[in-house]
Design a protein around this motif. Structure first.
Motif, PDB file in Angstrom:
ATOM      1  N   LEU A 188       0.834  -1.201   0.000  1.00  0.00           N
ATOM      2  CA  LEU A 188       0.000   0.000   0.000  1.00  0.00           C
ATOM      3  C   LEU A 188       0.870   1.254   0.000  1.00  0.00           C
ATOM      4  O   LEU A 188       0.615   2.214  -0.745  1.00  0.00           O
ATOM      5  CB  LEU A 188      -0.923  -0.004   1.222  1.00  0.00           C
ATOM      6  CG  LEU A 188      -1.684   1.293   1.520  1.00  0.00           C
ATOM      7  CD1 LEU A 188      -2.683   1.599   0.415  1.00  0.00           C
ATOM      8  CD2 LEU A 188      -2.393   1.191   2.868  1.00  0.00           C
ATOM      9  N   ARG A 189       1.908   1.252   0.817  1.00  0.00           N
ATOM     10  CA  ARG A 189       2.826   2.390   0.848  1.00  0.00           C
ATOM     11  C   ARG A 189       3.482   2.597  -0.524  1.00  0.00           C
ATOM     12  O   ARG A 189       3.613   3.737  -0.994  1.00  0.00           O
ATOM     13  CB  ARG A 189       3.906   2.160   1.899  1.00  0.00           C
ATOM     14  CG  ARG A 189       3.448   2.274   3.344  1.00  0.00           C
ATOM     15  CD  ARG A 189       4.621   2.013   4.284  1.00  0.00           C
ATOM     16  NE  ARG A 189       4.270   2.133   5.679  1.00  0.00           N
ATOM     17  CZ  ARG A 189       4.280   3.272   6.363  1.00  0.00           C
ATOM     18  NH1 ARG A 189       4.622   4.402   5.746  1.00  0.00           N
ATOM     19  NH2 ARG A 189       3.969   3.286   7.640  1.00  0.00           N
ATOM     20  N   LYS A 235       2.306   7.009  -6.611  1.00  0.00           N
ATOM     21  CA  LYS A 235       1.110   7.626  -7.206  1.00  0.00           C
ATOM     22  C   LYS A 235       0.612   6.802  -8.390  1.00  0.00           C
ATOM     23  O   LYS A 235       0.283   7.321  -9.467  1.00  0.00           O
ATOM     24  CB  LYS A 235       1.392   9.073  -7.626  1.00  0.00           C
ATOM     25  CG  LYS A 235       1.846   9.964  -6.473  1.00  0.00           C
ATOM     26  CD  LYS A 235       1.940  11.416  -6.885  1.00  0.00           C
ATOM     27  CE  LYS A 235       2.514  12.276  -5.762  1.00  0.00           C
ATOM     28  NZ  LYS A 235       1.701  12.198  -4.528  1.00  0.00           N
ATOM     29  N   ASP A 236       0.553   5.512  -8.178  1.00  0.00           N
ATOM     30  CA  ASP A 236       0.131   4.587  -9.220  1.00  0.00           C
ATOM     31  C   ASP A 236      -1.288   4.922  -9.686  1.00  0.00           C
ATOM     32  O   ASP A 236      -2.219   4.941  -8.887  1.00  0.00           O
ATOM     33  CB  ASP A 236       0.171   3.152  -8.682  1.00  0.00           C
ATOM     34  CG  ASP A 236      -0.083   2.121  -9.748  1.00  0.00           C
ATOM     35  OD1 ASP A 236      -1.254   1.965 -10.136  1.00  0.00           O
ATOM     36  OD2 ASP A 236       0.883   1.475 -10.198  1.00  0.00           O
ATOM     37  N   PRO A 237      -1.494   5.190 -10.990  1.00  0.00           N
ATOM     38  CA  PRO A 237      -2.818   5.599 -11.470  1.00  0.00           C
ATOM     39  C   PRO A 237      -3.839   4.471 -11.443  1.00  0.00           C
ATOM     40  O   PRO A 237      -5.044   4.726 -11.372  1.00  0.00           O
ATOM     41  CB  PRO A 237      -2.543   6.068 -12.903  1.00  0.00           C
ATOM     42  CG  PRO A 237      -1.311   5.327 -13.315  1.00  0.00           C
ATOM     43  CD  PRO A 237      -0.485   5.203 -12.073  1.00  0.00           C
ATOM     44  N   PRO A 273     -10.518  10.412 -12.413  1.00  0.00           N
ATOM     45  CA  PRO A 273     -10.011   9.736 -11.211  1.00  0.00           C
ATOM     46  C   PRO A 273      -9.978  10.672 -10.000  1.00  0.00           C
ATOM     47  O   PRO A 273      -9.725  11.871 -10.128  1.00  0.00           O
ATOM     48  CB  PRO A 273      -8.597   9.308 -11.615  1.00  0.00           C
ATOM     49  CG  PRO A 273      -8.597   9.321 -13.107  1.00  0.00           C
ATOM     50  CD  PRO A 273      -9.532  10.421 -13.500  1.00  0.00           C
ATOM     51  N   ARG A 274     -10.224  10.105  -8.846  1.00  0.00           N
ATOM     52  CA  ARG A 274     -10.137  10.807  -7.574  1.00  0.00           C
ATOM     53  C   ARG A 274      -9.371   9.910  -6.593  1.00  0.00           C
ATOM     54  O   ARG A 274      -9.333   8.701  -6.751  1.00  0.00           O
ATOM     55  CB  ARG A 274     -11.521  11.117  -7.012  1.00  0.00           C
ATOM     56  CG  ARG A 274     -12.352  12.063  -7.869  1.00  0.00           C
ATOM     57  CD  ARG A 274     -11.894  13.499  -7.700  1.00  0.00           C
ATOM     58  NE  ARG A 274     -12.809  14.438  -8.306  1.00  0.00           N
ATOM     59  CZ  ARG A 274     -12.741  14.876  -9.557  1.00  0.00           C
ATOM     60  NH1 ARG A 274     -11.778  14.398 -10.347  1.00  0.00           N
ATOM     61  NH2 ARG A 274     -13.592  15.744 -10.031  1.00  0.00           N
ATOM     62  N   SER A 275      -8.779  10.519  -5.566  1.00  0.00           N
ATOM     63  CA  SER A 275      -8.072   9.757  -4.547  1.00  0.00           C
ATOM     64  C   SER A 275      -8.708  10.012  -3.196  1.00  0.00           C
ATOM     65  O   SER A 275      -9.039  11.152  -2.857  1.00  0.00           O
ATOM     66  CB  SER A 275      -6.590  10.152  -4.507  1.00  0.00           C
ATOM     67  OG  SER A 275      -5.896   9.386  -3.550  1.00  0.00           O
ATOM     68  N   MET A 276      -8.896   8.946  -2.420  1.00  0.00           N
ATOM     69  CA  MET A 276      -9.513   9.072  -1.107  1.00  0.00           C
ATOM     70  C   MET A 276      -8.450   9.153  -0.017  1.00  0.00           C
ATOM     71  O   MET A 276      -7.268   8.917  -0.253  1.00  0.00           O
ATOM     72  CB  MET A 276     -10.451   7.893  -0.851  1.00  0.00           C
ATOM     73  CG  MET A 276     -11.628   7.824  -1.799  1.00  0.00           C
ATOM     74  SD  MET A 276     -13.011   6.855  -1.133  1.00  0.00           S
ATOM     75  CE  MET A 276     -12.272   5.237  -0.966  1.00  0.00           C
ATOM     76  N   VAL A 277      -8.885   9.447   1.192  1.00  0.00           N
ATOM     77  CA  VAL A 277      -7.975   9.619   2.315  1.00  0.00           C
ATOM     78  C   VAL A 277      -7.224   8.334   2.638  1.00  0.00           C
ATOM     79  O   VAL A 277      -6.117   8.365   3.179  1.00  0.00           O
ATOM     80  CB  VAL A 277      -8.747  10.126   3.559  1.00  0.00           C
ATOM     81  CG1 VAL A 277      -9.713   9.060   4.074  1.00  0.00           C
ATOM     82  CG2 VAL A 277      -7.801  10.563   4.660  1.00  0.00           C
ATOM     83  N   ARG A 322      -7.051   4.913  -1.631  1.00  0.00           N
ATOM     84  CA  ARG A 322      -7.744   4.160  -2.665  1.00  0.00           C
ATOM     85  C   ARG A 322      -8.321   5.113  -3.698  1.00  0.00           C
ATOM     86  O   ARG A 322      -8.690   6.243  -3.397  1.00  0.00           O
ATOM     87  CB  ARG A 322      -8.844   3.292  -2.054  1.00  0.00           C
ATOM     88  CG  ARG A 322      -8.260   2.231  -1.152  1.00  0.00           C
ATOM     89  CD  ARG A 322      -9.290   1.465  -0.373  1.00  0.00           C
ATOM     90  NE  ARG A 322      -8.608   0.636   0.607  1.00  0.00           N
ATOM     91  CZ  ARG A 322      -8.674  -0.688   0.633  1.00  0.00           C
ATOM     92  NH1 ARG A 322      -9.374  -1.337  -0.257  1.00  0.00           N
ATOM     93  NH2 ARG A 322      -8.007  -1.372   1.554  1.00  0.00           N
ATOM     94  N   ASN A 323      -8.417   4.609  -4.927  1.00  0.00           N
ATOM     95  CA  ASN A 323      -8.885   5.435  -6.025  1.00  0.00           C
ATOM     96  C   ASN A 323     -10.366   5.203  -6.301  1.00  0.00           C
ATOM     97  O   ASN A 323     -10.850   4.077  -6.251  1.00  0.00           O
ATOM     98  CB  ASN A 323      -8.085   5.138  -7.298  1.00  0.00           C
ATOM     99  CG  ASN A 323      -6.650   5.618  -7.208  1.00  0.00           C
ATOM    100  OD1 ASN A 323      -6.347   6.518  -6.436  1.00  0.00           O
ATOM    101  ND2 ASN A 323      -5.767   5.013  -7.986  1.00  0.00           N
ATOM    102  N   VAL A 324     -11.050   6.281  -6.595  1.00  0.00           N
ATOM    103  CA  VAL A 324     -12.425   6.222  -7.069  1.00  0.00           C
ATOM    104  C   VAL A 324     -12.503   7.118  -8.301  1.00  0.00           C
ATOM    105  O   VAL A 324     -11.502   7.699  -8.724  1.00  0.00           O
ATOM    106  CB  VAL A 324     -13.429   6.702  -5.998  1.00  0.00           C
ATOM    107  CG1 VAL A 324     -13.399   5.793  -4.784  1.00  0.00           C
ATOM    108  CG2 VAL A 324     -13.152   8.137  -5.589  1.00  0.00           C
TER     109      VAL A 324
END
Length: 379
Positions: A29-30, A36-38, A199-203, A206-208
Motif C-alpha cells: 500500500l505504501r 502515485k500509481d494511477p 479519477p479521484r483519490s480518497m484519504v 484508494r482510487n475512485v
C-alpha cells in the motif's frame, strides 16, 4: 446454525490470510501510494487472486466462478482489511458479481461473469449521487431513445471507476428523484461517447472516479434486470457489499488490536512495559470484547445472505453499523495507546484508522443503518 466457521471456511480464511500477508501487505500500500500509481492496485496480484479462485468466489460455477457464497467472500474481504490490500475484489468480485449473477440475462452472464472470475474484466457500480448514501435518491435520467435509452447524469463516487471495463449505472426511467420505483440498472462501456471518467483519490489511498454521462446512447440489451424495478436488485448487491465491508472492518479492527498489543508488550515506561499498567489493560480488554461481538454479527450477516434469510437486510445493516463503530473504537484506541508515534507516517496504525473511516462511510454509516433497521422492522 452456530456462529462458528466450518473446516472448509477455516481453510479459506487461512489461505486468504497467508496470501495477502505475503503478496499485498501494508508495505505494498505504501509503495502504490508513494509511486502515485494511477491504477491503484497491482494487476498481477489481481491475476493471482483469480488463479486461487478468489476473484470468482461469489460467481456461480456454471459461469467460471467458485460459487462459494458470501461467507467465503467475507473471509477474503476480512483478510484484505487485515493487510489493507488493494484490489478490485470488492467492486467486481462482490458488488458486480452479485448484480450480474442475480439480474443478468443469459447472454450478459455468459459475456461478463467468466471474464470477471478470470480477472480479465473489472466492473464497477455507479449508484450513489449524494454526499450521504441514499440508494433511492437517483437523479440520473434514462430517456427513451429509438430502441433504447439516452443516459445523462453524474456519479461522483464510483469505486474502481477509473479502471473499469464496464460500469453498472443506476438511472431513473420514471418517477421523481426520491421514488423507490422507476430505477433501472444499465451496463455502460466507459469508453462510449458521452462518458467522462475523472479519477479521484480518497484519504485511505484508494482510487475512485467521478463519472459524467452526457447523452450516452444505449439499447435494450444494456438493461440489467427489469426496467423500472432495479432498486431491489441494487439493494441486494448493496447488502452483500455492506456485509463484506463489515468483514473488512473486522479485519482492520482485529489487526489494529494485534499491533497495539505487540506495542504494549515492547514499549517501556518507568522501567516496565506499558502493557503492565492496569488502565491500559482495561481498555484492551474492552476492545477485545467488542471485536468478539463484531465477529459474531458479521458472520451472522454473511450466513443470512447465503441462506437467503428474509432478515438478511436487517443483519447486513446491523453488521455494517456495529462493526463500523468497533473499527472506529479499535483504531482510535490504537492511536491513543501508541502515543505520539501513532500519529506519524512511520507507524502503520494510521493507515488502518484512515481505511476504517472510509469503509464506515461507504454504503451507509451508523446513522443510516440504524434508521434502516428501524424501517425494516417497522418501528
Amino acid at each position: 446454525m452456530a456462529l462458528a466457521l466450518t473446516d472448509d471456511e477455516r481453510m479459506i480464511r487461512d489461505s486468504a490470510e497467508g496470501f495477502f500477508a505475503e503478496h499485498a501487505p501494508v508495505s505494498e500500500l505504501r509503495r502504490l501510494r508513494d509511486s502515485k500509481d494511477p491504477t491503484g492496485f497491482d494487476r498481477e496480484l489481481w491475476a493471482k487472486m483469480a488463479e486461487l479462485g478468489f476473484a470468482g468466489v461469489a460467481i456461480p460455477q456454471a459461469h467460471g466462478g467458485a460459487g462459494l457464497g458470501m461467507v467465503a467472500a467475507g473471509l477474503i474481504q476480512e483478510a484484505i482489511g487485515r493487510n489493507l490490500s488493494l484490489s478490485p475484489f470488492f467492486s467486481t468480485g462482490i458488488l458486480a458479481a452479485t448484480l450480474v449473477s442475480r439480474g443478468g440475462s443469459d447472454e450478459q452472464k455468459a459475456a461478463l461473469l467468466p471474464k470477471m472470475a478470470a480477472a480479465q474484466m473489472i466492473v464497477a457500480l455507479a449508484a450513489d449521487e449524494k454526499p450521504r448514501h441514499t440508494p433511492a435518491h437517483i437523479a440520473t435520467r434514462a430517456e427513451p431513445s429509438g430502441n433504447g435509452f439516452r443516459l445523462s447524469g453524474v456519479k461522483p463516487f464510483v469505486l474502481d471507476g477509473q479502471v473499469a471495463d464496464r460500469l453498472i449505472v443506476a438511472a431513473r426511467t420514471s418517477g421523481s428523484e426520491r421514488e423507490e420505483s422507476g430505477i433501472t440498472l444499465f451496463l455502460v462501456d466507459p469508453k462510449a461517447k458521452g462518458v467522462t471518467v475523472e479519477p479521484r483519490s480518497m484519504v485511505d489511498c484508494r482510487n475512485v472516479a467521478r463519472v459524467t454521462l452526457e447523452g450516452v446512447e444505449l439499447d435494450g440489451a444494456d438493461v440489467l434486470g427489469t426496467v423500472g424495478e432495479g432498486l431491489a436488485l441494487l439493494e441486494a448487491a448493496l447488502d452483500a457489499g455492506r456485509a463484506c465491508l463489515a468483514a473488512e472492518m473486522l479485519g482492520i479492527a482485529d489487526r489494529a488490536f494485534a499491533l497495539t498489543l505487540a506495542y504494549l508488550k515492547t514499549r517501556e515506561q518507568f522501567g516496565r512495559p506499558i502493557g503492565s499498567f492496569q488502565a491500559l489493560q482495561h481498555r484492551a480488554a474492552h476492545l477485545f470484547c467488542e471485536i468478539e461481538l463484531a465477529k459474531s454479527v458479521t458472520l451472522k450477516a454473511l450466513r443470512a445472505l447465503d441462506e437467503a434469510d428474509a432478515r438478511a437486510p436487517v443483519f447486513a445493516s446491523l453488521a455494517k453499523a456495529k462493526v463500523g463503530e468497533v473499527a472506529k473504537l479499535a483504531t482510535n484506541e490504537s492511536i491513543q495507546m501508541h502515543g505520539g508515534i501513532g500519529m506519524t507516517d512511520d507507524a502503520d496504525i494510521g493507515f488502518y484508522m484512515k481505511r476504517a473511516r472510509a469503509a464506515a462511510e461507504t454504503f451507509g454509516d451508523f446513522a443510516f443503518h440504524g434508521d434502516r433497521i428501524a424501517r425494516l422492522m417497522r418501528y
